[in-house]
Design a protein around this motif. Structure first.
Motif, mmCIF file in Angstrom:
data_model
loop_
_atom_site.group_PDB
_atom_site.id
_atom_site.type_symbol
_atom_site.label_atom_id
_atom_site.label_comp_id
_atom_site.label_asym_id
_atom_site.label_seq_id
_atom_site.Cartn_x
_atom_site.Cartn_y
_atom_site.Cartn_z
ATOM 1 N N PRO A 104 -6.542 23.643 -14.276
ATOM 2 C CA PRO A 104 -7.498 23.231 -13.229
ATOM 3 C C PRO A 104 -6.869 22.486 -12.036
ATOM 4 C CG PRO A 104 -8.281 22.601 -15.415
ATOM 5 C CD PRO A 104 -6.903 23.119 -15.577
ATOM 6 N N ASP A 105 -5.712 21.874 -12.244
ATOM 7 C CA ASP A 105 -5.061 21.159 -11.142
ATOM 8 C C ASP A 105 -4.248 22.089 -10.231
ATOM 9 O OD1 ASP A 105 -3.395 21.499 -13.400
ATOM 10 O OD2 ASP A 105 -2.010 19.962 -12.665
ATOM 11 N N THR A 106 -4.202 23.381 -10.567
ATOM 12 C CA THR A 106 -3.467 24.352 -9.759
ATOM 13 C C THR A 106 -4.461 25.279 -9.064
ATOM 14 O OG1 THR A 106 -1.679 24.325 -11.405
ATOM 15 C CG2 THR A 106 -1.681 26.139 -9.828
ATOM 16 N N SER A 107 -4.332 25.369 -7.738
ATOM 17 C CA SER A 107 -5.229 26.258 -6.982
ATOM 18 C C SER A 107 -4.803 27.715 -7.182
ATOM 19 C CB SER A 107 -5.183 25.919 -5.490
ATOM 20 O OG SER A 107 -3.938 26.318 -4.940
ATOM 21 N N TYR A 108 -5.688 28.611 -6.827
ATOM 22 C CA TYR A 108 -5.381 30.042 -6.927
ATOM 23 C C TYR A 108 -4.168 30.381 -6.059
ATOM 24 C CZ TYR A 108 -5.608 35.019 -5.949
ATOM 25 O OH TYR A 108 -5.275 36.339 -5.773
ATOM 26 N N GLU A 109 -4.089 29.832 -4.852
ATOM 27 C CA GLU A 109 -2.979 30.109 -3.939
ATOM 28 C C GLU A 109 -1.652 29.643 -4.535
ATOM 29 O OE1 GLU A 109 -5.899 28.767 -2.952
ATOM 30 O OE2 GLU A 109 -6.632 30.536 -1.890
ATOM 31 N N GLN A 110 -1.671 28.451 -5.172
ATOM 32 C CA GLN A 110 -0.452 27.949 -5.812
ATOM 33 C C GLN A 110 -0.066 28.845 -6.993
ATOM 34 O OE1 GLN A 110 -2.103 24.076 -6.640
ATOM 35 N NE2 GLN A 110 -0.804 23.077 -5.096
ATOM 36 N N GLN B 239 -7.291 29.274 -13.713
ATOM 37 C CA GLN B 239 -8.413 28.907 -14.585
ATOM 38 C C GLN B 239 -7.935 28.056 -15.762
ATOM 39 O OE1 GLN B 239 -10.049 32.742 -15.560
ATOM 40 N NE2 GLN B 239 -11.248 32.861 -13.665
ATOM 41 N N ARG B 240 -6.753 28.358 -16.271
ATOM 42 C CA ARG B 240 -6.215 27.588 -17.397
ATOM 43 C C ARG B 240 -5.635 26.245 -16.960
ATOM 44 N NH1 ARG B 240 -3.921 32.605 -18.734
ATOM 45 N NH2 ARG B 240 -1.895 31.805 -18.078
ATOM 46 N N SER C 81 -1.735 42.833 -12.809
ATOM 47 C CA SER C 81 -1.387 42.569 -11.420
ATOM 48 C C SER C 81 -1.117 41.081 -11.221
ATOM 49 C CB SER C 81 -2.500 43.026 -10.493
ATOM 50 O OG SER C 81 -3.538 42.072 -10.469
ATOM 51 N N VAL C 82 -0.384 40.780 -10.198
ATOM 52 C CA VAL C 82 -0.062 39.398 -9.859
ATOM 53 C C VAL C 82 -1.339 38.609 -9.595
ATOM 54 C CG1 VAL C 82 1.113 37.947 -8.151
ATOM 55 C CG2 VAL C 82 2.164 40.062 -8.916
ATOM 56 N N HIS C 83 -2.315 39.243 -8.953
ATOM 57 C CA HIS C 83 -3.567 38.546 -8.634
ATOM 58 C C HIS C 83 -4.362 38.206 -9.893
ATOM 59 C CE1 HIS C 83 -3.096 39.020 -4.327
ATOM 60 N NE2 HIS C 83 -2.655 40.239 -4.574
ATOM 61 N N GLN C 84 -4.391 39.121 -10.851
ATOM 62 C CA GLN C 84 -5.093 38.842 -12.105
ATOM 63 C C GLN C 84 -4.412 37.711 -12.857
ATOM 64 O OE1 GLN C 84 -4.824 42.760 -13.798
ATOM 65 N NE2 GLN C 84 -6.954 43.248 -13.291
ATOM 66 N N LYS C 85 -3.098 37.733 -12.902
ATOM 67 C CA LYS C 85 -2.352 36.675 -13.580
ATOM 68 C C LYS C 85 -2.575 35.334 -12.897
ATOM 69 C CE LYS C 85 1.364 39.576 -15.377
ATOM 70 N NZ LYS C 85 2.793 39.874 -15.315
ATOM 71 N N ALA C 86 -2.574 35.332 -11.567
ATOM 72 C CA ALA C 86 -2.783 34.088 -10.819
ATOM 73 C C ALA C 86 -4.184 33.530 -11.065
ATOM 74 C CB ALA C 86 -2.554 34.315 -9.326
ATOM 75 N N ARG C 87 -5.179 34.394 -11.100
ATOM 76 C CA ARG C 87 -6.547 33.955 -11.372
ATOM 77 C C ARG C 87 -6.646 33.297 -12.752
ATOM 78 N NH1 ARG C 87 -8.517 37.945 -8.523
ATOM 79 N NH2 ARG C 87 -8.371 39.481 -10.175
#
Length: 191
Positions: A126-132, A123-124, A113-119
């Motif tokens: 750190p300078d990118t937020s979950y929303e980004q 995590q990989r 899912s898009v949400h799993q990929k975004a999470r």
């Protein structure tokens, strides 16, 4: 497959066909899983006679080799609370003279899912937020064009889409179906 029983969804102003698919198919799935767990039966299938590229239609067929398997499933009892929203036919013999062909109905699972990929992305990086990361993944995500049923996991209560893929096939000898009534290999008659 020798016998079948047909369920027709009856949507109205308050209950859309998609909403009914989720409720009805969840109940059918639980009944099939219970039957499989208590009796070891794995040869009850489902088919979607009105299946199109992006729609399942309003009909669900439950198929079995023996009439007593459908009686044991007791689909009228399973769907009792949806009596105003479904029409359930009698158990009948499959009309072999009317068979148009055979198909395999299987579950299609997109990579993730898009949400799993975004999470994972956030995590990989750190300078990118979950929303980004979510926006990045949405722009990269290819939408699956198969029809689906919106379900809810019985274990973790997370919503998910059960994508259904239909593939034309030749009749087979073995009938092995999972607790959704789907199979990656076993074909069912279309009529």
């Amino acid at each position: 497959m020798q016998y079948y029983q047909e369920i027709t969804l009856l949507p109205d102003e308050s209950s859309s066909v998609n909403f009914l698919w989720g409720k009805v198919f969840t109940a059918v799935h639980i009944a099939l899983a219970d039957l499989k767990n208590t009796r070891g039966i794995t040869n009850i299938a489902v088919s979607f006679p009105e299946y199109e590229d992006t729609s399942l239609g309003t009909k669900l067929r439950i198929l079995a080799e023996e009439e007593n398997l459908l009686e044991l499933l007791d689909i009228k009892g399973v769907l009792r609370r949806f009596a105003d929203y479904v029409a359930i036919g009698k158990i009948k013999k499959i009309p072999y003279k009317k068979i148009k062909g055979y198909a395999v109905y299987s579950r299609y699972q997109p990579d993730s899912s898009v949400h799993q990929k975004a999470r994972r992305y956030s995590q990989r990086h750190p300078d990118t937020s979950y929303e980004q990361a979510l926006q990045i993944m949405k722009s990269k995500n290819r939408a699956t064009q198969l029809p689906y049923i919106q379900m809810c996991s019985m274990t973790n209560h997370n919503p998910f889409r059960l994508f259904i893929k239909r593939t034309k096939a030749e009749p087979g000898e073995k009938n092995h179906f999972g607790s959704y009534g789907l199979s990656p290999h076993s074909a069912v008659p279309e009529f």
